[in-house]
Enzyme design. Structure first.
Site, PDB file in Angstrom:
ATOM      1  N   GLY A  61       3.741   1.561   5.632  1.00  0.00           N
ATOM      2  CA  GLY A  61       4.602   0.433   5.280  1.00  0.00           C
ATOM      3  C   GLY A  61       6.051   0.884   5.112  1.00  0.00           C
ATOM      4  CG  ASP A 118      -9.561  -1.864   2.991  1.00  0.00           C
ATOM      5  OD1 ASP A 118      -9.063  -1.712   1.852  1.00  0.00           O
ATOM      6  OD2 ASP A 118      -9.956  -2.962   3.409  1.00  0.00           O
ATOM      7  CE  LYS A 158     -12.955   9.962 -15.607  1.00  0.00           C
ATOM      8  NZ  LYS A 158     -14.140   9.594 -14.838  1.00  0.00           N
ATOM      9  CE1 TYR A 191       2.777  -7.657  -4.273  1.00  0.00           C
ATOM     10  CE2 TYR A 191       4.488  -8.799  -5.505  1.00  0.00           C
ATOM     11  CZ  TYR A 191       4.055  -7.685  -4.802  1.00  0.00           C
ATOM     12  OH  TYR A 191       4.895  -6.605  -4.649  1.00  0.00           O
TER      13      TYR A 191
HETATM   14  P1  NAD Z   1       4.720  -3.053   3.235  1.00  0.00           P
HETATM   15  O1  NAD Z   1       3.914  -4.263   3.535  1.00  0.00           O
HETATM   16  O2  NAD Z   1       5.746  -2.617   4.201  1.00  0.00           O
HETATM   17  O3  NAD Z   1       3.764  -1.812   2.960  1.00  0.00           O
HETATM   18  C1  NAD Z   1       2.504  -1.922   2.360  1.00  0.00           C
HETATM   19  C2  NAD Z   1       1.540  -1.013   3.101  1.00  0.00           C
HETATM   20  O4  NAD Z   1       0.256  -1.046   2.447  1.00  0.00           O
HETATM   21  C3  NAD Z   1       1.311  -1.455   4.549  1.00  0.00           C
HETATM   22  O5  NAD Z   1       1.481  -0.361   5.421  1.00  0.00           O
HETATM   23  C4  NAD Z   1      -0.132  -1.945   4.543  1.00  0.00           C
HETATM   24  O6  NAD Z   1      -0.766  -1.796   5.786  1.00  0.00           O
HETATM   25  C5  NAD Z   1      -0.743  -1.087   3.440  1.00  0.00           C
HETATM   26  N1  NAD Z   1      -1.965  -1.674   2.864  1.00  0.00           N
HETATM   27  C6  NAD Z   1      -2.122  -2.924   2.338  1.00  0.00           C
HETATM   28  N2  NAD Z   1      -3.383  -3.100   1.914  1.00  0.00           N
HETATM   29  C7  NAD Z   1      -4.045  -1.922   2.151  1.00  0.00           C
HETATM   30  C8  NAD Z   1      -5.356  -1.478   1.921  1.00  0.00           C
HETATM   31  N3  NAD Z   1      -6.297  -2.275   1.370  1.00  0.00           N
HETATM   32  N4  NAD Z   1      -5.694  -0.207   2.260  1.00  0.00           N
HETATM   33  C9  NAD Z   1      -4.771   0.610   2.823  1.00  0.00           C
HETATM   34  N5  NAD Z   1      -3.498   0.240   3.076  1.00  0.00           N
HETATM   35  C10 NAD Z   1      -3.132  -1.018   2.748  1.00  0.00           C
HETATM   36  O7  NAD Z   1       5.384  -3.305   1.795  1.00  0.00           O
HETATM   37  P2  NAD Z   1       6.444  -2.430   0.971  1.00  0.00           P
HETATM   38  O8  NAD Z   1       7.649  -3.238   0.769  1.00  0.00           O
HETATM   39  O9  NAD Z   1       6.559  -1.082   1.558  1.00  0.00           O
HETATM   40  O10 NAD Z   1       5.712  -2.339  -0.440  1.00  0.00           O
HETATM   41  C11 NAD Z   1       5.015  -1.176  -0.827  1.00  0.00           C
HETATM   42  C12 NAD Z   1       4.576  -1.278  -2.285  1.00  0.00           C
HETATM   43  O11 NAD Z   1       5.720  -1.472  -3.120  1.00  0.00           O
HETATM   44  C13 NAD Z   1       3.634  -2.454  -2.551  1.00  0.00           C
HETATM   45  O12 NAD Z   1       2.660  -2.050  -3.492  1.00  0.00           O
HETATM   46  C14 NAD Z   1       4.547  -3.498  -3.159  1.00  0.00           C
HETATM   47  O13 NAD Z   1       3.843  -4.369  -4.023  1.00  0.00           O
HETATM   48  C15 NAD Z   1       5.546  -2.637  -3.913  1.00  0.00           C
HETATM   49  N6  NAD Z   1       6.827  -3.349  -4.085  1.00  0.00           N
HETATM   50  C16 NAD Z   1       7.737  -3.431  -3.057  1.00  0.00           C
HETATM   51  C17 NAD Z   1       8.918  -4.123  -3.256  1.00  0.00           C
HETATM   52  C18 NAD Z   1       9.986  -4.215  -2.204  1.00  0.00           C
HETATM   53  O14 NAD Z   1      11.015  -4.836  -2.452  1.00  0.00           O
HETATM   54  N7  NAD Z   1       9.846  -3.601  -1.043  1.00  0.00           N
HETATM   55  C19 NAD Z   1       9.159  -4.756  -4.496  1.00  0.00           C
HETATM   56  C20 NAD Z   1       8.205  -4.681  -5.479  1.00  0.00           C
HETATM   57  C21 NAD Z   1       7.045  -3.949  -5.272  1.00  0.00           C
END
Ligand code: NAD
Ligand code: UDP
Length: 328
Positions: A11, A57, A106, A146
């Site tokens: 991501g 996953d 853990k 979420y």
């Molecule tokens: P993104 O969608 O680009 O990345 C998320 C990644 O997680 C993706 O590559 C997706 O394929 C992977 N993923 C989702 N479910 C999965 C699963 N069950 N098993 C394995 N992989 C899985 O989003 P991002 O912006 O990079 O966000 C990353 C993290 O940061 C998230 O947890 C998000 O909640 C948190 N976050 C991001 C922001 C932001 O502004 N970018 C703000 C608050 C929180």
């Protein structure tokens, strides 16, 4: 060599974290199921001797061979349109996925940092939001999938810390942007820049008076890195406090891109927070961290990135992997 597992590695934030830890001399294991991510985000690392990738996953049992020093759990859909399309997966990755990774931490005696969010504050009644604010979340609204997954994630993380003495860290990330965001993920920066590049009008939701505070990715990664290495177990806000209304922001994008298009107004999504600004007093004190890259510079870099993508990326309406992963 220290070994780190990064979930959500394909991501936006996960791939930048992989880069950071590789550059710091770690052995990095990236894990992702590509539900909202893209292998292209990691293409430059695949041949690196200190990088390995596991397609998995994390809502299913997670197993990693060898020692682990750190786990960074970033797997989760993060954009409102993503998590509204895959609400059950979103709840599962925050709950079951986090449980699996805490169990792994853990077993490996690893320190774990989990990616929480400003969404735990919901539509906040306190402004700016500091870590001691409990939030205002509609549990049964569309965004609740979420927000509540992330709130549960924080709770179970603290429980593992208290019960098992696990070394845990919680980062509350506020809107972060930069290269490798998906152009069609619906978040406001790729949405507006994509519209400008396609010659479409910019869609402001509501009257555009709602505010956000945008943090450039390099600043965010620095804050997360410092938090991981700190000894503080409670949540820490990481974000850029420079707040702007979405209407003003659309005007900034029009100026930046030179588009001739105008702003059009669409309905405000349900429970869309009306204001958001991080109070980063704690991060400043604890981590000696504050953002260094202002919005003008961050947006210039991000715009260049989106402009350099192949033309066909501009016209993809939905993430190609959604259909393959809809197994509820
Ligand atoms: P993104 O969608 O680009 O990345 C998320 C990644 O997680 C993706 O590559 C997706 O394929 C992977 N993923 C989702 N479910 C999965 C699963 N069950 N098993 C394995 N992989 C899985 O989003 P991002 O912006 O990079 O966000 C990353 C993290 O940061 C998230 O947890 C998000 O909640 C948190 N976050 C991001 C922001 C932001 O502004 N970018 C703000 C608050 C929180
Ligand atoms: N937004 C908008 N037009 C768009 C996309 C988003 O006006 O095309 C607004 C959205 O309603 C919200 C803000 O921009 O008020 C930020 O939305 P985003 O999805 O980036 O993140 P959020 O902070 O809501 O999770």
């Amino acid at each position: 060599m220290k070994r780190v597992l990064i979930t959500g590695a394909a991501g936006f934030l996960g791939s930048h974290l992989c880069d950071r830890f590789i550059n710091e001399g770690y052995h990095v294991i990236g894990m992702d199921n590509f539900i909202t991510g893209d292998p292209k985000n990691l293409a430059h690392l695949t041949e690196h001797p200190n990088f390995e990738f596991v397609e998995h996953d994390v809502t299913e049992f997670v197993s990693v061979e060898g020692d682990l020093d750190y786990i960074l759990h970033f797997a989760s859909p993060a954009s409102p349109i993503d998590y509204l399309k895959i609400p059950i997966q979103t709840l599962k990755v925050g709950s079951l996925g986090t449980h699996n990774l805490l169990g792994l931490a853990k077993a490996k005696k690893a320190r774990i940092l989990i990616a929480s969010t400003s969404e735990v504050y919901g539509d906040p009644l306190v402004h700016p939001q500091s870590e001691d604010y409990y939030g205002n979340v509609n549990t049964i609204g569309p965004r609740g999938v979420y927000d509540e997954a992330k709130r549960f994630q924080e709770s179970i993380t603290m429980a593992y810390h208290r019960v098992h003495g696990l070394e845990t860290r919680i980062v509350r990330i506020f809107n972060t942007y930069g290269p490798r965001m998906r152009l069609n993920d619906g978040r406001v920066i790729p949405a507006f820049i994509g519209q400008a590049l396609r010659g479409e009008d910019l869609t402001v939701f509501g009257d555009g008076s709602q505010t956000r505070s945008f943090c450039y990715v390099d600043d965010q990664i620095e804050g997360i890195y410092r938090l991981l290495l700190s000894d503080y177990v409670y949540p820490v806000n990481i974000g850029n406090p420079h707040e702007i209304t979405i209407k003003e922001f659309a005007e900034e994008i029009i100026k930046l891109t030179g588009t001739q298009q105008k702003i059009i107004y669409k309905e405000l999504p349900q429970d869309d927070p009306l204001q958001r600004q991080p109070d980063i007093t704690l991060a400043k004190k604890l981590l000696h961290w504050e953002p260094k890259i202002d919005r003008a510079e961050g947006l210039r870099i991000t715009y260049q990135y989106f402009k350099s993508l192949p033309k066909e990326e501009l016209y993809k309406t939905e993430h190609k992997n959604f259909k393959n992963h809809i197994k509820l």
